[in-house]
Design a protein around this motif. Structure first.
Motif, short mmCIF file in Angstrom:
data_model
loop_
_atom_site.label_atom_id
_atom_site.label_comp_id
_atom_site.label_asym_id
_atom_site.label_seq_id
_atom_site.Cartn_x
_atom_site.Cartn_y
_atom_site.Cartn_z
N UNK A 1 0.85 -1.19 0.00
CA UNK A 1 0.00 0.00 0.00
C UNK A 1 0.88 1.23 0.00
N UNK A 2 0.51 2.19 -0.83
CA UNK A 2 1.18 3.49 -0.83
C UNK A 2 0.21 4.49 -0.24
N UNK A 3 0.68 5.23 0.78
CA UNK A 3 -0.17 6.19 1.47
C UNK A 3 0.42 7.60 1.39
N UNK A 4 -0.45 8.57 1.57
CA UNK A 4 -0.04 9.98 1.61
C UNK A 4 0.39 10.35 3.02
N UNK A 5 0.89 11.57 3.18
CA UNK A 5 1.25 12.09 4.51
C UNK A 5 0.07 12.02 5.48
N UNK A 6 -1.14 12.20 4.94
CA UNK A 6 -2.34 12.19 5.77
C UNK A 6 -2.84 10.79 6.09
N UNK A 7 -2.16 9.75 5.57
CA UNK A 7 -2.58 8.38 5.82
C UNK A 7 -3.60 7.86 4.83
N UNK A 8 -3.92 8.62 3.81
CA UNK A 8 -4.88 8.19 2.79
C UNK A 8 -4.22 7.17 1.87
N UNK A 9 -4.87 6.04 1.63
CA UNK A 9 -4.32 5.01 0.73
C UNK A 9 -4.50 5.49 -0.71
N UNK A 10 -3.36 5.61 -1.41
CA UNK A 10 -3.36 6.05 -2.80
C UNK A 10 -3.34 4.87 -3.76
N UNK A 11 -2.60 3.82 -3.40
CA UNK A 11 -2.42 2.67 -4.28
C UNK A 11 -2.43 1.39 -3.46
N UNK A 12 -3.13 0.39 -3.97
CA UNK A 12 -3.13 -0.95 -3.40
C UNK A 12 -2.59 -1.86 -4.49
N UNK A 13 -1.39 -2.42 -4.29
CA UNK A 13 -0.71 -3.20 -5.31
C UNK A 13 -0.45 -4.61 -4.80
N UNK A 14 -0.80 -5.61 -5.59
CA UNK A 14 -0.46 -7.00 -5.28
C UNK A 14 0.43 -7.51 -6.41
N UNK A 15 1.58 -8.07 -6.02
CA UNK A 15 2.53 -8.60 -7.00
C UNK A 15 2.81 -10.06 -6.68
N UNK A 16 2.94 -10.88 -7.74
CA UNK A 16 3.35 -12.26 -7.62
C UNK A 16 4.73 -12.39 -8.22
#
Length: 128
Positions: free
Chosen positions: A108-123
């Motif tokens: 998960x990539x989040x902003x300074x405010x804790x908002x989730x910007x990206x949810x990535x799943x990799x195999x």
């Protein structure tokens, strides 16, 4: 629209292994990674998250050209959930599956405010 050459060399971030179960990374939002709307380009978010996931999969090993066992991504699923135009982004990578042949990581990539910007799943599978 900007000349594509203006984007060269602007994607700067750091990743590190926190424990055997977690890796983290940070990436400042800066000119050169922004899309025409002034927010972070989706490709920059995905690249940042993928490298953080790979850092976890490597488990502290140093990547080198042609190395055996490098965790090659064979599937990438990305959900861009939000975006930002400022601050420092944080990526958190954790194992979903840590097998001998297949590794699955959720980042998960989040902003300074804790908002989730990206949810990535990799195999990943190890290179030969």
């Amino acid at each position: 629209m900007k000349d594509p050459k203006e984007f060269a060399g602007h994607l700067r971030f750091q990743t590190r292994l926190i424990s055997s179960e977690e890796a983290r990374g940070t990436m400042p939002v800066q000119e050169g990674i922004l899309n025409p709307f002034g927010t972070v380009h989706a490709g920059a978010l995905i690249w940042f998250a993928d490298v953080t996931a790979t850092t976890l999969a490597l488990q502290g090993a140093q990547a080198s050209g042609g190395m055996s066992g490098f965790p090659l991504a064979i599937n990438v699923t990305a959900q861009v959930l939000s975006n930002t135009d400022k601050g420092v982004l944080t990526a958190h990578a954790r194992f979903v599956k840590k097998g001998r042949t297949l590794i699955v990581v959720r980042t998960e990539v989040t902003s300074d405010e804790g908002r989730v910007l990206l949810d990535l799943t990799t195999s990943h599978i190890g290179s030969k």
